[in-house]
Design a protein around this motif. Structure first.
Motif, PDB file in Angstrom:
ATOM      1  N   PHE A 345       0.851  -1.191   0.000  1.00 32.19           N
ATOM      2  CA  PHE A 345       0.000   0.000   0.000  1.00 32.19           C
ATOM      3  C   PHE A 345       0.885   1.238   0.000  1.00 32.19           C
ATOM      4  CE2 PHE A 345      -2.247  -3.477   2.010  1.00 32.19           C
ATOM      5  CZ  PHE A 345      -3.504  -3.431   1.418  1.00 32.19           C
ATOM      6  N   GLU A 346       0.373   2.310  -0.593  1.00 32.86           N
ATOM      7  CA  GLU A 346       1.148   3.546  -0.688  1.00 32.86           C
ATOM      8  C   GLU A 346       1.180   4.314   0.623  1.00 32.86           C
ATOM      9  OE1 GLU A 346      -0.156   5.972  -3.891  1.00 32.86           O
ATOM     10  OE2 GLU A 346       0.404   4.521  -5.447  1.00 32.86           O
ATOM     11  N   THR A 347       0.126   4.165   1.429  1.00 32.50           N
ATOM     12  CA  THR A 347       0.056   4.912   2.687  1.00 32.50           C
ATOM     13  C   THR A 347      -0.336   3.987   3.834  1.00 32.50           C
ATOM     14  OG1 THR A 347      -2.301   5.466   2.528  1.00 32.50           O
ATOM     15  CG2 THR A 347      -0.736   6.943   1.406  1.00 32.50           C
ATOM     16  N   LEU A 348      -0.023   4.439   5.038  1.00 34.73           N
ATOM     17  CA  LEU A 348      -0.424   3.692   6.235  1.00 34.73           C
ATOM     18  C   LEU A 348      -1.938   3.636   6.330  1.00 34.73           C
ATOM     19  CD1 LEU A 348       0.165   2.261   8.893  1.00 34.73           C
ATOM     20  CD2 LEU A 348       0.428   4.510   9.985  1.00 34.73           C
ATOM     21  N   ARG A 349      -2.612   4.710   5.981  1.00 35.17           N
ATOM     22  CA  ARG A 349      -4.071   4.732   6.044  1.00 35.17           C
ATOM     23  C   ARG A 349      -4.667   3.687   5.119  1.00 35.17           C
ATOM     24  NH1 ARG A 349      -7.497   4.722   9.338  1.00 35.17           N
ATOM     25  NH2 ARG A 349      -6.461   6.507  10.334  1.00 35.17           N
ATOM     26  N   VAL A 363     -10.106  -0.948  13.423  1.00 37.62           N
ATOM     27  CA  VAL A 363      -8.770  -0.409  13.649  1.00 37.62           C
ATOM     28  C   VAL A 363      -8.831   0.698  14.704  1.00 37.62           C
ATOM     29  CG1 VAL A 363      -6.945   0.986  12.601  1.00 37.62           C
ATOM     30  CG2 VAL A 363      -7.799  -1.043  11.414  1.00 37.62           C
ATOM     31  N   HIS A 364      -9.915   1.460  14.709  1.00 36.24           N
ATOM     32  CA  HIS A 364     -10.075   2.524  15.708  1.00 36.24           C
ATOM     33  C   HIS A 364     -10.066   1.950  17.120  1.00 36.24           C
ATOM     34  CE1 HIS A 364     -11.322   6.318  17.470  1.00 36.24           C
ATOM     35  NE2 HIS A 364     -12.300   5.683  18.111  1.00 36.24           N
ATOM     36  N   ASP A 365     -10.692   0.786  17.311  1.00 38.61           N
ATOM     37  CA  ASP A 365     -10.672   0.139  18.631  1.00 38.61           C
ATOM     38  C   ASP A 365      -9.241  -0.140  19.068  1.00 38.61           C
ATOM     39  OD1 ASP A 365     -13.481   0.036  18.830  1.00 38.61           O
ATOM     40  OD2 ASP A 365     -13.552  -1.845  17.694  1.00 38.61           O
ATOM     41  N   PHE A 366      -8.449  -0.657  18.143  1.00 39.69           N
ATOM     42  CA  PHE A 366      -7.050  -0.947  18.465  1.00 39.69           C
ATOM     43  C   PHE A 366      -6.278   0.351  18.719  1.00 39.69           C
ATOM     44  CE2 PHE A 366      -8.100  -5.035  16.609  1.00 39.69           C
ATOM     45  CZ  PHE A 366      -7.279  -5.931  17.268  1.00 39.69           C
ATOM     46  N   ARG A 367      -6.535   1.362  17.888  1.00 36.46           N
ATOM     47  CA  ARG A 367      -5.812   2.625  18.058  1.00 36.46           C
ATOM     48  C   ARG A 367      -6.080   3.233  19.433  1.00 36.46           C
ATOM     49  NH1 ARG A 367      -6.079   8.220  14.345  1.00 36.46           N
ATOM     50  NH2 ARG A 367      -4.565   9.359  15.642  1.00 36.46           N
ATOM     51  N   CYS A 368      -7.290   3.111  19.915  1.00 37.87           N
ATOM     52  CA  CYS A 368      -7.632   3.669  21.231  1.00 37.87           C
ATOM     53  C   CYS A 368      -6.834   3.004  22.352  1.00 37.87           C
ATOM     54  CB  CYS A 368      -9.124   3.513  21.500  1.00 37.87           C
ATOM     55  SG  CYS A 368     -10.162   4.613  20.491  1.00 37.87           S
ATOM     56  N   VAL A 376       2.207   7.251  15.585  1.00 36.33           N
ATOM     57  CA  VAL A 376       2.591   7.304  14.176  1.00 36.33           C
ATOM     58  C   VAL A 376       1.527   8.018  13.352  1.00 36.33           C
ATOM     59  CG1 VAL A 376       3.018   5.912  12.110  1.00 36.33           C
ATOM     60  CG2 VAL A 376       4.069   5.262  14.273  1.00 36.33           C
ATOM     61  N   LEU A 377       0.269   7.727  13.608  1.00 38.68           N
ATOM     62  CA  LEU A 377      -0.810   8.382  12.867  1.00 38.68           C
ATOM     63  C   LEU A 377      -0.837   9.885  13.152  1.00 38.68           C
ATOM     64  CD1 LEU A 377      -3.638   5.720  13.220  1.00 38.68           C
ATOM     65  CD2 LEU A 377      -2.559   6.459  11.090  1.00 38.68           C
ATOM     66  N   LYS A 378      -0.603  10.266  14.388  1.00 39.59           N
ATOM     67  CA  LYS A 378      -0.569  11.681  14.743  1.00 39.59           C
ATOM     68  C   LYS A 378       0.620  12.376  14.091  1.00 39.59           C
ATOM     69  CE  LYS A 378      -3.009  11.394  19.179  1.00 39.59           C
ATOM     70  NZ  LYS A 378      -2.864  11.453  20.662  1.00 39.59           N
ATOM     71  N   GLN A 381      -0.153  12.883  10.451  1.00 42.10           N
ATOM     72  CA  GLN A 381      -1.143  13.935  10.259  1.00 42.10           C
ATOM     73  C   GLN A 381      -0.513  15.313  10.445  1.00 42.10           C
ATOM     74  OE1 GLN A 381      -4.402  13.563   9.181  1.00 42.10           O
ATOM     75  NE2 GLN A 381      -4.124  15.784   8.936  1.00 42.10           N
ATOM     76  N   THR A 382       0.386  15.424  11.443  1.00 43.59           N
ATOM     77  CA  THR A 382       1.088  16.687  11.675  1.00 43.59           C
ATOM     78  C   THR A 382       1.939  17.066  10.472  1.00 43.59           C
ATOM     79  OG1 THR A 382       1.152  16.288  14.055  1.00 43.59           O
ATOM     80  CG2 THR A 382       2.729  17.879  13.178  1.00 43.59           C
ATOM     81  N   THR A 383       2.621  16.052   9.892  1.00 45.31           N
ATOM     82  CA  THR A 383       3.452  16.289   8.713  1.00 45.31           C
ATOM     83  C   THR A 383       2.606  16.783   7.527  1.00 45.31           C
ATOM     84  OG1 THR A 383       4.997  14.575   9.410  1.00 45.31           O
ATOM     85  CG2 THR A 383       5.077  15.244   7.097  1.00 45.31           C
TER      86      THR A 383
END
Length: 388
Positions: A345-349, A363-368, A376-378, A381-383
């Motif tokens: 995949f080209e992106t993590l998302r 995936v949101h459950d796991f991220r929480c 990494v996601l933050k 997003q900041t970048t």
């Protein structure tokens, strides 16, 4: 977190207590797969002994986790194998290796195939044993007498046994490179069959599993950190024994997170447990126990073969029919996943969106519940915000 995880896993094994293990008397004539078990209770004086199959058939498969996943052995069949193994035991000091009983255990640990054995117990063995990290086994009892036929030793394990100037960590590394199975290395390590002579001792089975996983992983990571990073996001996956695994390789320096979810049913809640490390390895014992180390080892094993470096996030989701069978479940399933064809995949998302379609949770459950994935996601997003 570790205590809460172990308490939760204990509730998942309750249904096994209704299972029927093998029925035997005070005397057994049969084979050992070969298999040994060293307990941790009352350390440094521990219960140590063989696991015995009360029949003369070839019993190796009863203690070969590497084969169970490769041959799609069912959860029920694995439980049947294990509950038909009888544990013999005697109290032994962990440094008391110079006695005939321990020497027999060492012979068993280095054997290349099952061994004919005879045992007499003080009382009829009873019960069954379930563990959060070890594979289960059937009834157990104190041994009055125990004998085995001559065993043919694995050549590589024999060399490590006689090299009393070779450190145990180096022996583990060499044996792994020689493709000796993890189970064989761990058993030999646990009965003091490797290492500098004066440092050898019995190591409880549960501790020895994590010690061997950690030793191999540390050696692999030393090499992996010098390899070039992967250039895209890769997803490896596999489903077995009521569990789905997904492993993401990210184009970053080494960093690692293990996330495991157990989906409840009825009164059992759904639980997620996680732990992680950045570029430097974790110093304290993992808050999720041995699964953290065995998954790390399995991932690094493949990265070293591929001569690549990556950041790694592992998802594990066990459904309501899952029963804890030991950390081999994690190691061998992740090994299988990492040897399978991957998706890019080209992106993590994009990678996470794909995994989302395979999970019962999200995936949101796991991220929480996560640390590294959320960070990494933050960061990404900041970048992106800075870029625009």
């Amino acid at each position: 977190m570790l205590d809460s995880k172990y308490k939760y896993l204990k509730t998942l094994t309750k249904q096994l207590y209704n299972s029927k293990s093998t029925k035997i008397g005070k005397d057994i004539e049969g084979t050992t797969p070969p298999s040994v078990f060293i307990g941790s209770y009352n350390y440094p004086k521990v219960y140590a002994g063989p696991l015995l199959a009360p029949n003369y058939e070839e019993s190796s498969i009863m203690d070969q986790p590497e084969e169970w996943v490769n041959t799609n052995t069912s959860q029920e069949q694995i439980i049947d194998y294990r509950l038909n193994l009888v544990r013999g035991k005697q109290t032994v000091g962990v440094q008391d290796l110079e006695n005939n009983y321990v020497e027999k255990l060492q012979e068993i640990s280095m054997a290349s195939k099952s061994i004919m054995s005879e045992a007499t117990f003080n009382k009829k063995p009873v019960g069954l044993t379930l563990s959060r990290e070890n594979t289960p086994h059937g009834p157990s009892g104190i041994l009055k007498k125990f004998d085995i036929d001559n065993a043919k030793w694995d050549h590589q394990l024999e060399k490590a046994y006689y090299d009393t100037d070779l450190k145990a960590a180096n022996a583990v590394e060499i044996l792994h490179k020689k493709d000796v199975s993890f189970t064989q290395i761990q058993k030999a390590f646990s009965v003091g069959s490797m290492g500098i002579k004066d440092n050898r001792k019995l190591v409880p089975t549960r501790w020895s599993i994590t010690a061997v996983d950690t030793t191999i992983a540390d050696k692999l990571l030393e090499q992996v950190k010098y390899y070039p990073q992967v250039d895209t996001f890769k997803v490896y996956e596999y489903k077995s024994l009521n569990t789905y695994y997904a492993i993401i390789e990210m184009p970053t320096p080494w960093q690692y997170e293990w996330m495991e979810a157990f989906i409840g049913s009825g009164s059992k809640p759904t639980m997620i447990f996680t732990d992680y490390e950045r570029y430097k390895k974790k110093k304290e014992y993992s808050r999720v126990g041995g699964c953290y180390y065995t998954a790390k080892m399995a991932v690094l094993e493949q990265l070293e073969k591929d001569k690549q470096q990556a950041g790694v996030i592992v998802f594990r989701e066990s459904n309501a029919d899952y029963i804890p069978l030991g950390v081999f479940n994690v190691r061998e399933n992740i090994r299988h996943a990492m040897r399978s064809e991957h998706k890019e995949f080209e992106t993590l998302r994009n990678a996470l969106d794909y995994i989302d379609t395979k999970l019962e949770l999200t995936v949101h459950d796991f991220r929480c519940a996560s640390d590294l994935l959320d960070e990494v996601l933050k960061e990404r997003q900041t970048t992106l915000d800075q870029f625009f």
